[in-house]
Motif scaffolding. Structure first.
Motif, mmCIF file in Angstrom:
data_model
loop_
_atom_site.group_PDB
_atom_site.id
_atom_site.type_symbol
_atom_site.label_atom_id
_atom_site.label_comp_id
_atom_site.label_asym_id
_atom_site.label_seq_id
_atom_site.Cartn_x
_atom_site.Cartn_y
_atom_site.Cartn_z
ATOM 1 N N GLU A 40 68.308 -3.023 73.485
ATOM 2 C CA GLU A 40 69.066 -4.044 74.205
ATOM 3 C C GLU A 40 68.605 -5.454 73.842
ATOM 4 O O GLU A 40 67.429 -5.687 73.553
ATOM 5 N N PRO A 41 69.530 -6.413 73.828
ATOM 6 C CA PRO A 41 69.148 -7.797 73.537
ATOM 7 C C PRO A 41 68.180 -8.341 74.581
ATOM 8 O O PRO A 41 68.381 -8.153 75.783
ATOM 9 N N MET A 42 67.122 -8.976 74.108
ATOM 10 C CA MET A 42 66.136 -9.585 74.998
ATOM 11 C C MET A 42 65.976 -11.074 74.717
ATOM 12 O O MET A 42 65.972 -11.896 75.623
ATOM 13 N N GLY A 43 65.807 -11.430 73.428
ATOM 14 C CA GLY A 43 65.580 -12.822 73.083
ATOM 15 C C GLY A 43 65.828 -13.067 71.615
ATOM 16 O O GLY A 43 66.145 -12.142 70.853
ATOM 17 N N ALA A 44 65.706 -14.320 71.203
ATOM 18 C CA ALA A 44 65.902 -14.757 69.818
ATOM 19 C C ALA A 44 67.361 -14.564 69.408
ATOM 20 O O ALA A 44 68.266 -14.573 70.246
ATOM 21 N N ILE A 45 67.596 -14.394 68.109
ATOM 22 C CA ILE A 45 68.964 -14.214 67.600
ATOM 23 C C ILE A 45 69.084 -12.871 66.881
ATOM 24 O O ILE A 45 69.969 -12.671 66.064
ATOM 25 N N TYR A 46 68.194 -11.927 67.234
ATOM 26 C CA TYR A 46 68.106 -10.674 66.501
ATOM 27 C C TYR A 46 68.364 -9.468 67.397
ATOM 28 O O TYR A 46 68.022 -9.463 68.586
ATOM 29 N N LEU A 47 68.921 -8.432 66.773
ATOM 30 C CA LEU A 47 69.051 -7.131 67.412
ATOM 31 C C LEU A 47 68.372 -6.108 66.519
ATOM 32 O O LEU A 47 68.518 -6.142 65.296
ATOM 33 N N THR A 48 67.623 -5.197 67.137
ATOM 34 C CA THR A 48 66.952 -4.127 66.415
ATOM 35 C C THR A 48 67.865 -2.909 66.352
ATOM 36 O O THR A 48 68.309 -2.400 67.386
ATOM 37 N N LEU A 49 68.124 -2.463 65.122
ATOM 38 C CA LEU A 49 69.073 -1.370 64.884
ATOM 39 C C LEU A 49 68.381 -0.217 64.167
ATOM 40 O O LEU A 49 67.581 -0.434 63.246
ATOM 41 N N LYS A 50 68.720 1.001 64.556
ATOM 42 C CA LYS A 50 68.264 2.192 63.850
ATOM 43 C C LYS A 50 69.453 2.794 63.102
ATOM 44 O O LYS A 50 70.507 3.033 63.683
ATOM 45 N N ILE A 51 69.266 3.032 61.810
ATOM 46 C CA ILE A 51 70.293 3.691 60.989
ATOM 47 C C ILE A 51 69.556 4.768 60.205
ATOM 48 O O ILE A 51 68.978 4.512 59.141
ATOM 49 N N ASP A 52 69.556 5.977 60.731
ATOM 50 C CA ASP A 52 68.664 7.039 60.262
ATOM 51 C C ASP A 52 69.386 7.946 59.270
ATOM 52 O O ASP A 52 69.717 9.101 59.584
ATOM 53 N N TYR A 53 69.601 7.414 58.063
ATOM 54 C CA TYR A 53 70.369 8.158 57.062
ATOM 55 C C TYR A 53 69.604 8.350 55.756
ATOM 56 O O TYR A 53 70.215 8.616 54.717
ATOM 57 N N ALA A 54 68.278 8.245 55.795
ATOM 58 C CA ALA A 54 67.487 8.538 54.605
ATOM 59 C C ALA A 54 67.635 10.012 54.252
ATOM 60 O O ALA A 54 67.649 10.890 55.126
ATOM 61 N N GLY A 55 67.771 10.273 52.955
ATOM 62 C CA GLY A 55 67.961 11.646 52.495
ATOM 63 C C GLY A 55 69.410 12.056 52.355
ATOM 64 O O GLY A 55 69.705 13.111 51.781
ATOM 65 N N LYS A 56 70.324 11.255 52.851
ATOM 66 C CA LYS A 56 71.751 11.560 52.745
ATOM 67 C C LYS A 56 72.265 11.193 51.347
ATOM 68 O O LYS A 56 71.686 10.367 50.649
ATOM 69 N N THR A 57 73.384 11.789 50.990
ATOM 70 C CA THR A 57 73.972 11.600 49.665
ATOM 71 C C THR A 57 75.267 10.820 49.777
ATOM 72 O O THR A 57 76.110 11.098 50.637
ATOM 73 N N THR A 58 75.420 9.840 48.909
ATOM 74 C CA THR A 58 76.618 9.003 48.903
ATOM 75 C C THR A 58 77.766 9.741 48.224
ATOM 76 O O THR A 58 77.549 10.754 47.533
ATOM 77 N N PRO A 59 79.009 9.262 48.373
ATOM 78 C CA PRO A 59 80.147 9.915 47.720
ATOM 79 C C PRO A 59 80.009 10.032 46.202
ATOM 80 O O PRO A 59 80.574 10.952 45.599
ATOM 81 N N ASP A 60 79.256 9.125 45.571
ATOM 82 C CA ASP A 60 79.097 9.218 44.118
ATOM 83 C C ASP A 60 77.858 10.004 43.706
ATOM 84 O O ASP A 60 77.458 9.996 42.540
ATOM 85 N N GLY A 61 77.217 10.680 44.689
ATOM 86 C CA GLY A 61 76.130 11.593 44.377
ATOM 87 C C GLY A 61 74.735 11.013 44.419
ATOM 88 O O GLY A 61 73.760 11.717 44.153
ATOM 89 N N ALA A 62 74.579 9.746 44.779
ATOM 90 C CA ALA A 62 73.252 9.134 44.865
ATOM 91 C C ALA A 62 72.598 9.483 46.193
ATOM 92 O O ALA A 62 73.263 9.543 47.234
#
Length: 419
Positions: free
Chosen positions: A335-357
């Motif tokens: 949740e927003p607390m201060g400053a101009i930043y938001l902390t986000l989690k994007i937990d997709y390490a190990g996933k494969t992109t459509p082009d196979g990477a």
């Protein structure tokens, strides 16, 4: 051609590298929501009108020669009054306040004034630039990993094992990069550690200093309140160096007026260092800032407006990520607390992109989202953590709530392509 060992070992800014990628895609005509740089779009967040008028008037009055080494006296007096009004802190304009060209020279001069090569500098991860300043001094950086369950703020228990013999403890609240902040009890416990460590040192032994970066202190939201060490523990006054200024709270990053304050003997040495660096704030901007920050009505009106705008953008982004989480995507946000930043989690390490990477780490995730979703973030690895930490900083200073609402579907579509 050989260069110094320092130059060879100094790492460049990861944020600038990401910005270069964003700028190249923009040059190619792509629409990128740039949530990277901790800055403001001046079309969305102009500086205060009274401050702008004061700067123009100061140039008209030909205030263009060198300022005083520690800052113009009228600005130091205004800062002293501002600190008293805002935090009930008493610091003398004569020898306890230093003006510089933004907060960076103040942070660097704090390191130079109190840390010797090889001495320990203790700071949490993620945090902004403490690792680089430690490298510049050849100091021993003691980096303390923090946890999501504590909003990535360090705790007394995490800090305690590392203070013996340290020269500096560097803290920031609200924190860049997370936008989270200390609660009263947590900061009190850390303050007590610093007091205990200094009491344990022999007479004449160099104390442990606390650098407290509160550049975002005016930008707090909801029930969250800013606390500072000296208010909570007045005996820390002799050991605490504050970093503050106008850059963030008045959207004045390019105006370059920062102020540090602390014990006179430290500030006096920082003054000499900043003077040799030539890192003064421009005189005209100082004269204008002196008038603006003592205009209580103008300051309060501006802060009310800018905080409402920033909070609206932070809330929109937070709500967007919570909706993605509810849809089953592997994301989260604090949740927003201060400053101009938001902390986000994007937990997709190990996933494969459509082009196979395969997305190996947070940097790969970030560059995938730049290209596939038109969204640029900064992974916490740019702030000292490992590449395996899949948390990111989002800065909302250059976007509107409408911009954010438009990027959420793009982000969802890009993440749903990953296998």
């Amino acid at each position: 051609m050989s260069i110094s060992v320092l130059a060879q070992n100094l790492h460049g800014s990861e944020i600038i590298k990401i910005a270069a990628e964003v700028n190249e895609l923009k040059r190619q005509g792509q629409n990128i929501a740039n949530l990277t740089i901790g800055d403001f779009d001046s079309n969305i967040y102009p500086i205060p009108a009274e401050l702008k008028d004061g700067i123009v008037e100061a140039y008209n009055q030909k205030q263009t020669n060198y300022p005083q080494a520690d800052g113009m006296l009228n600005l130091r007096q205004s800062v002293s009054a501002f600190l008293k009004k805002s935090f009930n802190l008493d610091y003398s304009a004569n020898n306890e306040i230093l003006i510089s060209g933004g907060s960076r020279p103040l942070i660097y001069s704090t390191f130079l004034a109190v840390v010797n090569p090889g001495e320990k500098v203790v700071f949490p991860l993620p945090s902004w630039n403490n690792n680089h300043y430690s490298d510049l001094l050849n100091a021993q950086a003691v980096m303390i990993p923090t946890r999501a369950e504590n909003n990535f703020m360090p705790t007394a228990d995490e800090i305690r094992p590392h203070l013996k013999g340290a020269a500096l403890l560097a803290l920031c609240s609200p924190l860049n990069p997370t936008g989270t902040m200390f609660g009263k009890k947590d900061l009190e416990e850390i303050c007590d550690l610093v007091i205990a460590e200094n009491k344990s040192r022999a007479a004449g032994e160099k104390p442990l200093y606390l650098m407290y970066d509160q550049i975002y202190s005016q930008l707090t939201f909801g029930e969250h309140k800013h606390f500072d060490p000296v208010t909570l523990r007045p005996e820390l006054r002799d050991y605490t160096i504050f970093i503050d200024g106008a850059s963030k709270c008045f959207a004045s990053t390019g105006v370059r007026v920062g102020w540090g304050f602390g014990p006179a003997h430290v500030i006096e040495n920082m003054k000499a260092i900043v003077g040799h660096m030539g890192a003064w704030s421009p005189k005209a901007e100082q004269m204008a800032m002196a008038g603006f920050i003592t205009n209580a009505a103008a300051v309060d009106n501006y802060l009310t407006d800018i905080k409402a705008k920033i909070q609206a953008s932070l809330n929109t982004l937070h709500e967007g990520f919570q909706s993605l989480k509810a849809d089953g995507l592997q994301v989260d946000s604090i949740e927003p607390m201060g400053a101009i930043y938001l902390t986000l989690k994007i937990d997709y390490a190990g996933k494969t992109t459509p082009d196979g990477a395969v997305l190996k780490d947070s940097a790969d995730i970030n560059f995938y989202l730049i290209k596939e979703a038109g969204v640029a973030l900064v992974p916490f690895s740019a702030f000292g953590t490992g590449d395996d930490v899949n948390w990111f900083r989002a800065s909302v200073g250059t976007v509107t709530p409408d911009d954010i609402q438009q990027l959420i579907p793009r982000l969802k579509a890009a993440l749903e392509k990953l296998k």
